[in-house]
Scaffold this motif. Sequence first.
Motif, PDB file in Angstrom:
ATOM      1  N   GLY A   9       6.452   5.581   0.974  1.00 47.14           N
ATOM      2  CA  GLY A   9       6.961   4.523  -0.107  1.00 47.14           C
ATOM      3  C   GLY A   9       6.541   3.131   0.347  1.00 47.14           C
ATOM      4  O   GLY A   9       5.988   2.881   0.975  1.00 47.14           O
ATOM      5  N   GLY A  10       6.876   2.405  -0.986  1.00 43.35           N
ATOM      6  CA  GLY A  10       6.453   0.793  -0.646  1.00 43.35           C
ATOM      7  C   GLY A  10       6.815   0.192  -1.982  1.00 43.35           C
ATOM      8  O   GLY A  10       7.161   0.551  -3.077  1.00 43.35           O
ATOM      9  N   LEU A  11       6.348  -0.893  -1.848  1.00 44.47           N
ATOM     10  CA  LEU A  11       6.362  -2.130  -3.179  1.00 44.47           C
ATOM     11  C   LEU A  11       5.105  -2.115  -3.676  1.00 44.47           C
ATOM     12  O   LEU A  11       4.194  -2.406  -3.063  1.00 44.47           O
ATOM     13  N   VAL A  12       5.099  -1.781  -5.006  1.00 46.26           N
ATOM     14  CA  VAL A  12       3.727  -1.630  -5.950  1.00 46.26           C
ATOM     15  C   VAL A  12       4.088  -2.482  -7.190  1.00 46.26           C
ATOM     16  O   VAL A  12       5.136  -2.391  -7.690  1.00 46.26           O
ATOM     17  N   GLN A  13       2.961  -2.798  -7.645  1.00 50.64           N
ATOM     18  CA  GLN A  13       2.939  -3.319  -9.017  1.00 50.64           C
ATOM     19  C   GLN A  13       2.857  -2.248 -10.190  1.00 50.64           C
ATOM     20  O   GLN A  13       2.246  -1.338  -9.856  1.00 50.64           O
TER      21      GLN A  13
END
Length: 116
Positions: A9-13
Amino acid sequence: QVQLVESGGGLVQPGESLRLSCAASGTLVRINAMAWYRQVPGKQRELVASLTRGSTTFYSDSVKGRFTISTDNAKKTLYLEMRNLKPEDTAVYYCNSPFTSALYSWGQGTQVTVSS
């Protein structure tokens, strides 16, 4: 005892992609019958995608055409390829059995955040 460990997982646009992994261990794990779920705070956990009999797939309407579930049987690993991510895909993602009557212990999940 079965252990499930989610990652990736992570932070994406919005519009970007991610691939989630679920490493399963334990002699009772049937990697050809697994599913991905997601949960947003304050809401029930929902089924996102499942794989049964090794090749029969199900996708919720909200992810159909964008997410792909797959497995690596040798590695006992489940994947979720997520494309064209949207803010509404933001959630903690979990893997588990697709059969609610035969769930394993839940892992810690992996956070996916889609935000510009």
